[in-house]
Design a protein around this motif. Structure first.
Motif, PDB file in Angstrom:
ATOM      1  N   ALA A 125       9.674  12.147  -7.987  1.00 56.46           N
ATOM      2  CA  ALA A 125       9.060  11.873  -6.608  1.00 56.46           C
ATOM      3  C   ALA A 125       9.449  10.802  -5.947  1.00 56.46           C
ATOM      4  O   ALA A 125      10.169   9.671  -6.414  1.00 56.46           O
ATOM      5  CB  ALA A 125       7.508  11.942  -7.192  1.00 56.46           C
ATOM      6  N   GLU A 126       9.058  10.760  -4.583  1.00 56.94           N
ATOM      7  CA  GLU A 126       9.185   9.578  -3.835  1.00 56.94           C
ATOM      8  C   GLU A 126       7.680   9.249  -2.899  1.00 56.94           C
ATOM      9  O   GLU A 126       7.146  10.255  -2.740  1.00 56.94           O
ATOM     10  CB  GLU A 126      10.440   9.880  -2.754  1.00 56.94           C
ATOM     11  CG  GLU A 126      10.359  11.018  -2.040  1.00 56.94           C
ATOM     12  CD  GLU A 126      11.415  11.125  -1.340  1.00 56.94           C
ATOM     13  OE1 GLU A 126      12.449  10.520  -1.586  1.00 56.94           O
ATOM     14  OE2 GLU A 126      11.506  12.201  -0.456  1.00 56.94           O
ATOM     15  N   LEU A 127       7.696   8.390  -2.537  1.00 60.71           N
ATOM     16  CA  LEU A 127       6.448   7.888  -1.840  1.00 60.71           C
ATOM     17  C   LEU A 127       6.758   6.820  -0.821  1.00 60.71           C
ATOM     18  O   LEU A 127       7.574   6.094  -1.044  1.00 60.71           O
ATOM     19  CB  LEU A 127       5.161   7.598  -2.706  1.00 60.71           C
ATOM     20  CG  LEU A 127       5.528   6.665  -3.855  1.00 60.71           C
ATOM     21  CD1 LEU A 127       4.068   5.838  -4.126  1.00 60.71           C
ATOM     22  CD2 LEU A 127       6.077   6.837  -4.865  1.00 60.71           C
ATOM     23  N   PRO A 128       5.827   6.780   0.249  1.00 56.82           N
ATOM     24  CA  PRO A 128       5.912   5.804   1.451  1.00 56.82           C
ATOM     25  C   PRO A 128       5.146   4.424   0.939  1.00 56.82           C
ATOM     26  O   PRO A 128       4.112   4.513   0.181  1.00 56.82           O
ATOM     27  CB  PRO A 128       5.230   6.451   2.639  1.00 56.82           C
ATOM     28  CG  PRO A 128       4.361   7.466   2.082  1.00 56.82           C
ATOM     29  CD  PRO A 128       4.900   7.974   0.844  1.00 56.82           C
ATOM     30  N   ARG A 129       5.587   3.257   1.498  1.00 55.26           N
ATOM     31  CA  ARG A 129       5.134   2.095   0.811  1.00 55.26           C
ATOM     32  C   ARG A 129       4.989   1.051   2.102  1.00 55.26           C
ATOM     33  O   ARG A 129       6.074   0.976   2.819  1.00 55.26           O
ATOM     34  CB  ARG A 129       5.704   1.534  -0.375  1.00 55.26           C
ATOM     35  CG  ARG A 129       4.967   0.189  -0.719  1.00 55.26           C
ATOM     36  CD  ARG A 129       5.677  -0.481  -2.142  1.00 55.26           C
ATOM     37  NE  ARG A 129       6.881  -0.710  -1.839  1.00 55.26           N
ATOM     38  CZ  ARG A 129       7.732  -1.383  -2.731  1.00 55.26           C
ATOM     39  NH1 ARG A 129       7.290  -1.066  -4.152  1.00 55.26           N
ATOM     40  NH2 ARG A 129       8.918  -1.461  -2.768  1.00 55.26           N
ATOM     41  N   HIS A 166       0.887  -1.197   0.013  1.00 53.60           N
ATOM     42  CA  HIS A 166       0.012  -0.026   0.097  1.00 53.60           C
ATOM     43  C   HIS A 166       0.840   1.101  -0.015  1.00 53.60           C
ATOM     44  O   HIS A 166       1.754   1.446   0.721  1.00 53.60           O
ATOM     45  CB  HIS A 166      -0.967  -0.016   1.264  1.00 53.60           C
ATOM     46  CG  HIS A 166      -1.987   1.053   1.252  1.00 53.60           C
ATOM     47  ND1 HIS A 166      -2.819   1.480   0.073  1.00 53.60           N
ATOM     48  CD2 HIS A 166      -2.133   1.852   2.125  1.00 53.60           C
ATOM     49  CE1 HIS A 166      -3.450   2.414   0.471  1.00 53.60           C
ATOM     50  NE2 HIS A 166      -3.271   2.977   1.660  1.00 53.60           N
ATOM     51  N   THR A 167       0.534   2.294  -0.838  1.00 50.14           N
ATOM     52  CA  THR A 167       1.423   3.365  -1.042  1.00 50.14           C
ATOM     53  C   THR A 167       0.605   4.777  -0.629  1.00 50.14           C
ATOM     54  O   THR A 167      -0.597   4.775  -0.572  1.00 50.14           O
ATOM     55  CB  THR A 167       1.784   3.427  -2.457  1.00 50.14           C
ATOM     56  OG1 THR A 167       0.595   3.591  -3.339  1.00 50.14           O
ATOM     57  CG2 THR A 167       2.713   2.437  -2.773  1.00 50.14           C
ATOM     58  N   GLY A 168       1.469   5.604  -0.242  1.00 54.96           N
ATOM     59  CA  GLY A 168       0.841   6.904   0.098  1.00 54.96           C
ATOM     60  C   GLY A 168       0.887   7.815  -0.990  1.00 54.96           C
ATOM     61  O   GLY A 168       1.265   7.604  -2.265  1.00 54.96           O
ATOM     62  N   TRP A 169       0.984   9.170  -0.707  1.00 53.38           N
ATOM     63  CA  TRP A 169       1.006  10.414  -1.496  1.00 53.38           C
ATOM     64  C   TRP A 169       2.595  10.619  -1.885  1.00 53.38           C
ATOM     65  O   TRP A 169       3.420  10.304  -1.304  1.00 53.38           O
ATOM     66  CB  TRP A 169       0.709  11.660  -0.680  1.00 53.38           C
ATOM     67  CG  TRP A 169      -0.669  11.668  -0.359  1.00 53.38           C
ATOM     68  CD1 TRP A 169      -1.066  11.531   0.879  1.00 53.38           C
ATOM     69  CD2 TRP A 169      -1.669  12.050  -1.150  1.00 53.38           C
ATOM     70  NE1 TRP A 169      -2.342  11.602   0.948  1.00 53.38           N
ATOM     71  CE2 TRP A 169      -3.015  11.857  -0.104  1.00 53.38           C
ATOM     72  CE3 TRP A 169      -2.017  12.440  -2.421  1.00 53.38           C
ATOM     73  CZ2 TRP A 169      -4.312  12.215  -0.452  1.00 53.38           C
ATOM     74  CZ3 TRP A 169      -3.402  12.689  -2.768  1.00 53.38           C
ATOM     75  CH2 TRP A 169      -4.442  12.638  -1.788  1.00 53.38           C
ATOM     76  N   ALA A 170       2.645  10.759  -3.408  1.00 50.81           N
ATOM     77  CA  ALA A 170       3.779  11.042  -4.019  1.00 50.81           C
ATOM     78  C   ALA A 170       4.194  12.466  -4.132  1.00 50.81           C
ATOM     79  O   ALA A 170       3.556  13.275  -4.658  1.00 50.81           O
ATOM     80  CB  ALA A 170       3.887  10.594  -5.438  1.00 50.81           C
TER      81      ALA A 170
END
Length: 631
Positions: free
Chosen positions: A562-566, A522-526
Motif C-alpha cells: 500500500a501507499e498513503l499520502p503524508r 499527518h497521513t491519509g488513507w492507505a
C-alpha cells in the motif's frame, strides 16, 4: 474466487442485490460444516483444524472447533425445525459424550477444564457456544442424550459459573451457560447469580444510543453486535421473556439505527476493532433484529445487509480450497489476528446464521431485497455515546468511520506506546481499506515528533460529536506517547476534530505544549496502487506545501502493498494544523484540490469556506465546538 462447495442458483427476482436466498445460507452453513468435520478426532470431541495454534494451545483450539461449528449446526437445524438431513446432531452428540468423559486429561478426546480467564480461560468462551448449541437443539439432541452424559455435560459447563471471566463481554458466557441450564430444568442459585452479575455489569457498560463499552473502558467495536446485544436478546427471545426482550431489544433497535450504515454497498463491514477474522459475524445483530422485530430496518433492507455481508466474504477467498474459513480477512492475513486467534477462531462467524432462525415464510426471507442504507443517499451520522462519526457516500458505496471515542486501553492500564493497536489508535477506518501494520507508516494518524521520535495515540478522550443535514463532526484529545525515550512529554496533548461533509473530511488538529523543534506529520488513507480508489490529503494550514507519498510494504487486509499520502509541518508551543482528506472509489470523482476556498485561522479556532456553495464551517477550541452555516 471459486467456492469449494455447490450453491443454489441465484435468485435475482427476490434478491436483486445479492442473488442469495435462505437456501444459500443453508448451503454455506452445510459447506462450512462438511469442511470442518474432516478434521475431527475419532470420538468427535475435538475438531483440530490445520493452522497456527493460539496461545491457549491445540487442545483448547480443538474444543473451539467443536463449539463454534456446533453453533452453526444449531442455527441450521433449529431453523429447519429439527430437520437434519446431514446428521450433524449425531456427530455433536457423540462428541459431547467423548469430550466430557474425563475432562482435563491429556488424551485424544478430553475437553480442557474451564478455569479463570488468566489461567485457562478460552474454554469458558467455548462453553457459551456449546450451551447455546444445546439450547437451540434441545428437542432433538439434549433430550435424547443418556442421563449420565447430560450430567457430565452440566458439570463441565458449570466450570464457567465457578471461575472468573475476563473483565468484558466474557461475563455473557456464564450468562449463556446459565440460561441453557435453566431452560432444561437445571437452574439453581448458582445459575441465577451468574445471570444477575452479567446483567448488572451490562447496565454499567451501556453508554446510550444502543452502544455498550466492552468492559469498563471505552472499547466500542463489533463486539456490540456479535456479543453484547446477541446474547441477552437471543436469550430473551428463546426464553419468551417479554420484559427482557423489550428492554434489550429496544437497545438493539437503537444500535442498528447507526450500525446499519456501517456496511458498504459491496457488503463489507467497517474494518475496525479486534477479532475481525470473525468476518460475517458482523451481520449477526442485523439478523437478530429482523428475527425479533427489534430493528428500524425493513425486512428487505435487513436481508440485503446480511446476505451482502455473507456473500462478500464467500466471494473473496475467505474459504480455503478445502472449504475451511482461514485466519484473516479475505484470505490469510496475519496482522488482522490477535494472540487468542486459533485455526477455528473464524467460526465465530457462525453467529451470522442466527438469521436462519427466521423460517422460510418470515418477512426476512419472503420480502424482496431493498437497498442498504449506504445505497439510498449520502449520509453523515454522529454517534456521541461511542464518539464515532460515520460518513457514507452513495456513488462509490464506501463507508468511513472516524474514531474519536473508542480505544482498547483498560482503565487501570498506562498508555504504553509498545501496546499501540492499529485497529483502535487510528483516526479513521472504512469498508474499503484496512489500517497499515504497526511496523509500517501509520495511516490516518497525527504524529508528533520530538527529537526524532514519533508518537502514537493510545487513550482517546472524546470531546463531543454532532452535526446537521448533510454534515457532522466528532472531536477528541489524546496525549502523544513514544516508543523510545521518555514515554510522554509533560504538557503535550493533541486536540483533533473531524468534520465530514459529502465525501470530504476536514481534519483539524491543535497541538498544545510541544517543545521547540517539534514536528508533526499527518497521513491519509492507505490504498493499493492497482485499486480503483483515490486517497487525497491536502494541507490547508500549518503544513509544508507538498504532500509526500509513502509506502507501507506490509500492505493491509485488502492489498499486499500500500501507499498513503503524508503531510509534514513544524510545531512548538500551540499550533493549529488543517487538512482536507478524501477516500473515493470509482465511479465517484472528487476534486479534493480546491474544495476549500479559504481558511481563516484565529486565536480560538479556525474557519473554512467551501468553494462549491460558500458554506462556512468553524471549529472552535476551549471548549471544542463546531458550527456550520450554509452559503
Amino acid at each position: 474466487m471459486s467456492i469449494p462447495f455447490e450453491l443454489p442458483t441465484e435468485d435475482r427476482a427476490s434478491s436483486p442485490y445479492t442473488g442469495y436466498t435462505r437456501a444459500h445460507w443453508e448451503a454455506v452453513a452445510d459447506g462450512l460444516l462438511w469442511a470442518a468435520w474432516r478434521w475431527s478426532t475419532p470420538g468427535r470431541a475435538l475438531l483440530d483444524l490445520p493452522g497456527r495454534p493460539s496461545r491457549s494451545g491445540v487442545r483448547s483450539d480443538g474444543l473451539e472447533g467443536f463449539a463454534r461449528t456446533f453453533l452453526a449446526a444449531g442455527f441450521r437445524v433449529a431453523g429447519a425445525d429439527g430437520a437434519d438431513p446431514h446428521g450433524w446432531l449425531d456427530r455433536y452428540a457423540e462428541g459431547l459424550a467423548s469430550g466430557t468423559r474425563t475432562p482435563g486429561r491429556d488424551d485424544t478426546e478430553s475437553w480442557p477444564l474451564i478455569l479463570d480467564h488468566d489461567v485457562q480461560g478460552q474454554p469458558m468462551v467455548e462453553s457459551a457456544s456449546v450451551a447455546l448449541g444445546l439450547r437451540l437443539t434441545a428437542p432433538w439432541l439434549w433430550k435424547h442424550l443418556d442421563s449420565g452424559v447430560q450430567d457430565r455435560v452440566e458439570e463441565w459447563l458449570r466450570g464457567a459459573l465457578r471461575h472468573v471471566p475476563a473483565p468484558n463481554n466474557w461475563y455473557l458466557f456464564p450468562y449463556t451457560v446459565a440460561g441453557f441450564l435453566e431452560s432444561v430444568g437445571r437452574g439453581d442459585a448458582e445459575t441465577a447469580a451468574a445471570r444477575h452479575r452479567a446483567l448488572e455489569l451490562m447496565e454499567g457498560w451501556y453508554r446510550g444510543e444502543g452502544w455498550y463499552a466492552d468492559g469498563d473502558g471505552r472499547a466500542f467495536d463489533h463486539y456490540n453486535g456479535w456479543a453484547l446485544h446477541l446474547y441477552p436478546v437471543l436469550d430473551a427471545h428463546l426464553g419468551g421473556d417479554t420484559d427482557a426482550l423489550a428492554r434489550y431489544g429496544d437497545r438493539l433497535r437503537a444500535h442498528l439505527d447507526g450500525f446499519a450504515l456501517m456496511f458498504g454497498s459491496d457488503g463489507a463491514p467497517v474494518h475496525f476493532g479486534r477479532s475481525l477474522t470473525y468476518r460475517f459475524a458482523a451481520s449477526a445483530a442485523v439478523g437478530l433484529g429482523a428475527l425479533t422485530g427489534h430493528t428500524p430496518l425493513t425486512p428487505g433492507a435487513s436481508r440485503r445487509l446480511v446476505s451482502g455481508s455473507l456473500r462478500y466474504f464467500v466471494d473473496r477467498g475467505a474459504l480455503t480450497d478445502e472449504g475451511v474459513l482461514s485466519l484473516g480477512w479475505y484470505g490469510p492475513h496475519e496482522a488482522t489476528l490477535q494472540p487468542y486467534s486459533g485455526p477455528a477462531s473464524p467460526y465465530w462467524a457462525s453467529k451470522a446464521f442466527v438469521s436462519l432462525l427466521a423460517p422460510a415464510d418470515h418477512p426476512l426471507w419472503a420480502a424482496p431485497e431493498e437497498p442498504a442504507p449506504v445505497e439510498e443517499a449520502d449520509r453523515v451520522l454522529a454517534l456521541s455515546a461511542p464518539g464515532l462519526l460515520v460518513q457514507a457516500t452513495r456513488a462509490d458505496g464506501i463507508v468511513r468511520l472516524h474514531n474519536h471515542g473508542s480505544d482498547h486501553v483498560r482503565p487501570h492500564e498506562g498508555e504504553s506506546a509498545a501496546e499501540d493497536d492499529p485497529y483502535y489508535g487510528r483516526q479513521a477506518y472504512s469498508t474499503r481499506t484496512g489500517p497499515t501494520a504497526r511496523e509500517n507508516v501509520a495511516d490516518n494518524h497525527l504524529s508528533v515528533e520530538v527529537n526524532g521520535r514519533s508518537s502514537v495515540r493510545r487513550r482517546v478522550h472524546p470531546l463531543g460529536a454532532g452535526g446537521g443535514d448533510g454534515w457532522g463532526w466528532a472531536a477528541s484529545w489524546h496525549r502523544p506517547v513514544f516508543v523510545s525515550g521518555p514515554p510522554m512529554v509533560p504538557g503535550l496533548r493533541v486536540q483533533s476534530v473531524t468534520v465530514a461533509r459529502g465525501p470530504y473530511e476536514l481534519r483539524v488538529h491543535r497541538v498544545v505544549g510541544a517543545p521547540a523543534g517539534a514536528r508533526v506529520t499527518h497521513t491519509g488513507w492507505a490504498t493499493g496502487p492497482e485499486e480503483p480508489l483515490t486517497s487525497t490529503l491536502d494541507g490547508l494550514h500549518g503544513w509544508e506545501p507538498e504532500a509526500q507519498t509513502v509506502r507501507a510494504p506490509q500492505g493491509t487486509a485488502y492489498v499486499p502493498w500500500a501507499e498513503l499520502p503524508r503531510l509534514s509541518g513544524t510545531a512548538g508551543g500551540t499550533s493549529v494544523h488543517v487538512a482536507l482528506a478524501a477516500l473515493t472509489g470509482a465511479p465517484a470523482s472528487v476534486p479534493a484540490d480546491g474544495a476549500v476556498a479559504e481558511v481563516l485561522p484565529g486565536e480560538d479556532g479556525v474557519e473554512v469556506v467551501w468553494t462549491a456553495d460558500g458554506a462556512r464551517t468553524r471549529v472552535s477550541f476551549e471548549p471544542v465546538a463546531v458550527t456550520h452555516t450554509e452559503g
